[in-house]
Scaffold this motif. Structure first.
Motif, PDB file in Angstrom:
ATOM      1  N   ALA A 197       0.831  -1.204   0.000  1.00 37.46           N
ATOM      2  CA  ALA A 197       0.000   0.000   0.000  1.00 37.46           C
ATOM      3  C   ALA A 197       0.864   1.252   0.000  1.00 37.46           C
ATOM      4  CB  ALA A 197      -0.927  -0.011   1.213  1.00 37.46           C
ATOM      5  N   GLN A 198       1.944   1.222   0.795  1.00 36.42           N
ATOM      6  CA  GLN A 198       2.837   2.383   0.861  1.00 36.42           C
ATOM      7  C   GLN A 198       3.552   2.606  -0.467  1.00 36.42           C
ATOM      8  OE1 GLN A 198       5.588   2.245   4.139  1.00 36.42           O
ATOM      9  NE2 GLN A 198       6.625   4.150   3.552  1.00 36.42           N
ATOM     10  N   SER A 199       3.936   1.497  -1.124  1.00 36.80           N
ATOM     11  CA  SER A 199       4.621   1.620  -2.418  1.00 36.80           C
ATOM     12  C   SER A 199       3.705   2.272  -3.453  1.00 36.80           C
ATOM     13  CB  SER A 199       5.082   0.245  -2.911  1.00 36.80           C
ATOM     14  OG  SER A 199       3.987  -0.549  -3.337  1.00 36.80           O
ATOM     15  N   ILE A 200       2.452   1.862  -3.473  1.00 40.39           N
ATOM     16  CA  ILE A 200       1.491   2.439  -4.409  1.00 40.39           C
ATOM     17  C   ILE A 200       1.306   3.931  -4.134  1.00 40.39           C
ATOM     18  CG2 ILE A 200      -0.957   2.419  -5.090  1.00 40.39           C
ATOM     19  CD1 ILE A 200      -0.924  -0.620  -4.562  1.00 40.39           C
ATOM     20  N   HIS A 202      15.031   9.016 -13.792  1.00 43.31           N
ATOM     21  CA  HIS A 202      15.980   8.200 -13.033  1.00 43.31           C
ATOM     22  C   HIS A 202      15.496   8.000 -11.599  1.00 43.31           C
ATOM     23  CE1 HIS A 202      19.708   6.624 -11.414  1.00 43.31           C
ATOM     24  NE2 HIS A 202      19.711   7.603 -10.491  1.00 43.31           N
ATOM     25  N   GLU A 203      15.056   9.080 -10.979  1.00 41.31           N
ATOM     26  CA  GLU A 203      14.574   9.006  -9.604  1.00 41.31           C
ATOM     27  C   GLU A 203      13.345   8.088  -9.500  1.00 41.31           C
ATOM     28  OE1 GLU A 203      15.754  10.422  -6.643  1.00 41.31           O
ATOM     29  OE2 GLU A 203      17.512  10.604  -7.948  1.00 41.31           O
ATOM     30  N   PHE A 204      12.481   8.166 -10.523  1.00 42.10           N
ATOM     31  CA  PHE A 204      11.292   7.304 -10.535  1.00 42.10           C
ATOM     32  C   PHE A 204      11.690   5.836 -10.648  1.00 42.10           C
ATOM     33  CE2 PHE A 204       7.955   4.958 -12.849  1.00 42.10           C
ATOM     34  CZ  PHE A 204       6.902   5.134 -11.965  1.00 42.10           C
ATOM     35  N   ASN A 205      12.663   5.555 -11.508  1.00 39.11           N
ATOM     36  CA  ASN A 205      13.137   4.171 -11.671  1.00 39.11           C
ATOM     37  C   ASN A 205      13.770   3.649 -10.393  1.00 39.11           C
ATOM     38  OD1 ASN A 205      12.276   3.969 -14.324  1.00 39.11           O
ATOM     39  ND2 ASN A 205      14.219   4.722 -15.173  1.00 39.11           N
ATOM     40  N   VAL A 206      14.532   4.519  -9.731  1.00 30.38           N
ATOM     41  CA  VAL A 206      15.160   4.119  -8.467  1.00 30.38           C
ATOM     42  C   VAL A 206      14.085   3.791  -7.437  1.00 30.38           C
ATOM     43  CG1 VAL A 206      16.539   4.947  -6.504  1.00 30.38           C
ATOM     44  CG2 VAL A 206      17.304   5.402  -8.849  1.00 30.38           C
ATOM     45  N   LEU A 207      13.103   4.697  -7.330  1.00 31.52           N
ATOM     46  CA  LEU A 207      12.016   4.479  -6.373  1.00 31.52           C
ATOM     47  C   LEU A 207      11.265   3.174  -6.678  1.00 31.52           C
ATOM     48  CD1 LEU A 207      10.275   5.644  -4.019  1.00 31.52           C
ATOM     49  CD2 LEU A 207       8.820   6.667  -5.794  1.00 31.52           C
ATOM     50  N   SER A 208      10.907   2.976  -7.941  1.00 24.96           N
ATOM     51  CA  SER A 208      10.160   1.773  -8.342  1.00 24.96           C
ATOM     52  C   SER A 208      10.962   0.510  -8.085  1.00 24.96           C
ATOM     53  CB  SER A 208       9.772   1.848  -9.827  1.00 24.96           C
ATOM     54  OG  SER A 208       8.945   2.953 -10.068  1.00 24.96           O
ATOM     55  N   ASN A 209      12.257   0.546  -8.452  1.00 26.51           N
ATOM     56  CA  ASN A 209      13.104  -0.642  -8.263  1.00 26.51           C
ATOM     57  C   ASN A 209      13.307  -0.969  -6.781  1.00 26.51           C
ATOM     58  OD1 ASN A 209      13.403  -1.015 -11.009  1.00 26.51           O
ATOM     59  ND2 ASN A 209      15.280   0.232 -11.130  1.00 26.51           N
ATOM     60  N   ASN A 210      13.472   0.087  -5.956  1.00 26.80           N
ATOM     61  CA  ASN A 210      13.643  -0.139  -4.513  1.00 26.80           C
ATOM     62  C   ASN A 210      12.410  -0.809  -3.914  1.00 26.80           C
ATOM     63  OD1 ASN A 210      16.212   0.906  -4.468  1.00 26.80           O
ATOM     64  ND2 ASN A 210      15.589   2.956  -3.788  1.00 26.80           N
ATOM     65  N   TRP A 211      11.248  -0.289  -4.295  1.00 29.41           N
ATOM     66  CA  TRP A 211      10.014  -0.886  -3.785  1.00 29.41           C
ATOM     67  C   TRP A 211       9.826  -2.308  -4.307  1.00 29.41           C
ATOM     68  CZ3 TRP A 211       7.691  -0.036   0.377  1.00 29.41           C
ATOM     69  CH2 TRP A 211       7.523   1.237   0.910  1.00 29.41           C
ATOM     70  N   ALA A 212      10.137  -2.521  -5.590  1.00 31.81           N
ATOM     71  CA  ALA A 212       9.996  -3.860  -6.170  1.00 31.81           C
ATOM     72  C   ALA A 212      10.891  -4.861  -5.442  1.00 31.81           C
ATOM     73  CB  ALA A 212      10.327  -3.828  -7.661  1.00 31.81           C
ATOM     74  N   GLN A 213      12.125  -4.415  -5.136  1.00 35.72           N
ATOM     75  CA  GLN A 213      13.068  -5.295  -4.425  1.00 35.72           C
ATOM     76  C   GLN A 213      12.572  -5.598  -3.016  1.00 35.72           C
ATOM     77  OE1 GLN A 213      17.115  -3.874  -4.437  1.00 35.72           O
ATOM     78  NE2 GLN A 213      17.809  -5.395  -2.933  1.00 35.72           N
ATOM     79  N   LEU A 214      12.076  -4.543  -2.321  1.00 35.90           N
ATOM     80  CA  LEU A 214      11.591  -4.735  -0.956  1.00 35.90           C
ATOM     81  C   LEU A 214      10.376  -5.663  -0.920  1.00 35.90           C
ATOM     82  CD1 LEU A 214      11.726  -3.964   2.052  1.00 35.90           C
ATOM     83  CD2 LEU A 214      10.202  -2.041   1.527  1.00 35.90           C
ATOM     84  N   ILE A 265       4.631   5.846  -5.148  1.00 34.52           N
ATOM     85  CA  ILE A 265       4.825   5.859  -6.606  1.00 34.52           C
ATOM     86  C   ILE A 265       3.796   6.766  -7.261  1.00 34.52           C
ATOM     87  CG2 ILE A 265       4.592   4.431  -8.681  1.00 34.52           C
ATOM     88  CD1 ILE A 265       5.951   2.155  -7.084  1.00 34.52           C
ATOM     89  N   ASN A 266       2.556   6.717  -6.800  1.00 30.42           N
ATOM     90  CA  ASN A 266       1.521   7.600  -7.358  1.00 30.42           C
ATOM     91  C   ASN A 266       1.829   9.069  -7.064  1.00 30.42           C
ATOM     92  OD1 ASN A 266       0.029   5.537  -8.483  1.00 30.42           O
ATOM     93  ND2 ASN A 266      -1.365   5.344  -6.743  1.00 30.42           N
ATOM     94  N   ALA A 267       2.357   9.342  -5.862  1.00 28.26           N
ATOM     95  CA  ALA A 267       2.723  10.719  -5.505  1.00 28.26           C
ATOM     96  C   ALA A 267       3.858  11.217  -6.390  1.00 28.26           C
ATOM     97  CB  ALA A 267       3.119  10.780  -4.033  1.00 28.26           C
ATOM     98  N   PHE A 268       4.827  10.328  -6.660  1.00 29.30           N
ATOM     99  CA  PHE A 268       5.960  10.718  -7.512  1.00 29.30           C
ATOM    100  C   PHE A 268       5.474  10.965  -8.949  1.00 29.30           C
ATOM    101  CE2 PHE A 268       9.855  10.637  -9.821  1.00 29.30           C
ATOM    102  CZ  PHE A 268      10.832  11.049  -8.924  1.00 29.30           C
TER     103      PHE A 268
END
Length: 562
Positions: free
Chosen positions: A154-157, A206-218, A160-163
């Motif tokens: 839920a937090q990732s969504i 780049h920042e969006f990809n970093v954020l998405s990848n971090n959440w995906a990994q977590l 990511i939506n805020a970004f």
């Protein structure tokens, strides 16, 4: 296949049945008026149920009785023994008080509950699997990991939506800046600005990809942590399904039904040629197949049958205490087709056309559509057995015009029906029905006095797959059904009401009238949800819609004849 237990037959006393003529044909199980002998048998069985204190089952008829209240369908079969003596057999559908065997009642076709049966052994195994699944699902570590995953997800969504929202805002700012500076900066200055804005855009990506990848990994790490639990649950459920299917197949093999010539047929063979190709759950457990099986096994001649409901009604179906009902179609019809083979039955009433001699009145007609007053008993469209209908009569009358049915009325319902004469009119009027801008009002005579003056009924409906064309109240899978109603006249034992259906579900008014969560008062003459009479006292009295071509508001009224 033999059964020497003769204790299930109850013989009539001579004075009880003196002067009653034996039925010439066996009961047509799916629509019947109980024969006097079956009424006597049912009365005796009902007296037994009322006075029986050893039957450990809560029918919901006594206050403060232990256990969950459950009503039950019972059946009686009038038979003649080898010496010509008349008696009757009794049965219940399904199980009673968790058992198949009770004094006075015939045994099941196959007793899956007998001691050390394969069914009970497999049930123990299935129950053990269920227990293991529940234990894993209740494990605190598993539940904690699931909560962590759900919160993280839920937090990732949210982040990511805020970004994404910020990215969109930044893009709009860049676009605005370009427009503002295009005509004020020199060519070189504007080129430098454009290069900066591109770097800014790439930085955002780049920042969006970093954020998405971090959440995906977590999330993947958390998912891996609960994977072993999920895998164990899925493995157990798969094993349970396979064992359950195998058990069901083994049960099907045990249910073998006889007919009067002692011809055997398995449950699977009986249902092989039906729509679904396999038996529904609990097929063969209904009262009438049990009764016929016992009669054939013990050399009794079946003469007449009847089934009645005993106890509180189920939450979904319309069932009244002590009222007679036909055998179900989904489970029993294929079985009884085999079991009654070679036995002469009462005439099938569904082959009769009750509207044959009734006039179809034209209320209004122009070049675009026709309004008719459909008599009770006439079909709206041709049926499987009966072709005579509003459609066929109009087709004959129009000669060169194809009638286009827009809506329907049940065969026993009378009243106003609109039929299009052109495709354009059909499309336009049908659109009004779909948008619910058509005003429809029905008049009905209810089988009891209603104290409340008016109200609205909201009970979702779906088809009863085991007993078509009946409907069920179903809050899980049913479609929304809403009916407004108002009392217009009260008599000593009946109430006349107006109904306004705000939705158009099958049997909506009949179900909303009969169900205990509705008015709990079946419409007089409703042979599906109440008791039969000379007709169904339901009439489509008012119809209002917009003319498909002239757009004029049209209103039609036909008073009921009851």
């Amino acid at each position: 296949m033999t059964n020497n237990n003769q204790n299930s037959i109850s013989y009539f006393s001579d004075n009880t049945i003196n002067g009653i003529e034996l039925p010439g044909r066996f009961t047509f199980p799916f629509f019947y008026e109980p024969h006097p002998l079956t009424k006597i048998a049912a009365d005796e069985l009902q007296h037994y149920l009322e006075t029986q204190i050893d039957l450990d089952h809560n029918f919901g008829l006594r206050e403060n009785q232990a256990g969950t209240a459950v009503g039950k369908m019972f059946g009686v079969l009038v038979v003649q023994d080898a010496h010509g003596k008349l008696g009757y057999l009794s049965a219940f559908s399904g199980k009673l008080a968790g058992s198949n065997n009770h004094p006075k009642f015939v045994p099941p076709v196959f007793d899956m509950l007998m001691e050390d049966s394969f069914f009970l052994k497999q049930q123990y195994i299935l129950n053990d699997i269920n227990k293991k699944v529940k234990e894993i699902e209740a494990d605190e570590e598993y539940r904690s990991l699931k909560r962590e995953f759900e919160l993280a997800s839920a937090q990732s969504i949210e982040e990511i939506n805020a970004f994404k929202k910020q990215q969109k805002s930044n893009k709009a700012d860049r676009k605005k800046l370009r427009a503002e500076q295009k005509n004020t900066l020199s060519k070189q200055e504007y080129a430098d600005l454009e290069a900066y804005l591109i770097r800014y855009s790439l930085h955002d990506k780049h920042e969006f990809n970093v954020l998405s990848n971090n959440w995906a990994q977590l999330l993947e790490e958390k998912k891996s942590a609960i994977a072993s639990f999920v895998e164990n649950i899925e493995t157990l459920k798969k094993d349970r399904k396979e064992k359950s299917n195998a058990l069901q197949q083994q049960l099907f093999d045990q249910y073998v039904f006889l007919n009067k010539d002692n011809k055997e047929k398995s449950l699977e063979a009986i249902f092989r040629d039906t729509v679904f190709g396999k038996p529904p759950a609990a097929a063969g457990e209904c009262a009438t197949p049990k009764l016929l099986q016992y009669a054939f096994l013990n050399g009794y001649k079946p003469l007449a049958m009847a089934e009645f409901w005993w106890g509180i009604p189920p939450k979904s179906e319309i069932r009244k205490h002590k009222q007679f009902y036909p055998a179900c179609t989904g489970k029993c019809k294929p079985i009884l087709a085999h079991m009654l083979e070679g036995i002469t039955l009462d005439e099938d009433p569904f082959l009769k056309n009750p509207g044959e001699d009734k006039k179809l009145e034209i209320v209004y007609e122009d070049d675009h559509f026709v309004i008719v007053n459909k008599p009770s008993g006439l079909l709206s469209v041709p049926g499987i057995q009966i072709q005579d209908s509003v459609y066929t009569r109009l087709k004959y009358a129009f000669e060169t015009i194809e009638p286009l049915i827009i809506h329907r009325l049940d065969m026993p319902t009378s009243g106003l029906l609109v039929v299009a004469k052109t495709k354009e009119s059909h499309k336009e009027i049908q659109k009004q029905f779909l948008k619910r801008t058509v005003n429809k009002r029905y008049t009905a005579l209810l089988s009891k006095v209603i104290e409340q003056q008016e109200g609205e009924i909201t009970l979702p409906l779906r088809g009863d797959l085991d007993n078509r064309p009946r409907q069920l109240v179903c809050f899980e899978f049913g479609k929304k059904a809403i009916t407004k109603w108002r009392v217009i006249e009260r008599n000593e034992v009946t109430t006349k009401v107006h109904f306004w259906p705000l939705t158009g579900r099958t049997h909506q008014l009949r179900m909303h009238a009969a169900h205990e969560l509705g008015l709990n008062a079946p419409i007089v003459g409703d042979n599906l949800y109440g008791t039969d009479s000379n007709r169904l006292y339901l009439h489509a009295a008012h119809l209002e819609f917009t003319h498909p071509i002239t757009k004029e508001k049209l209103s039609f009224d036909i008073a009921e004849d009851f």
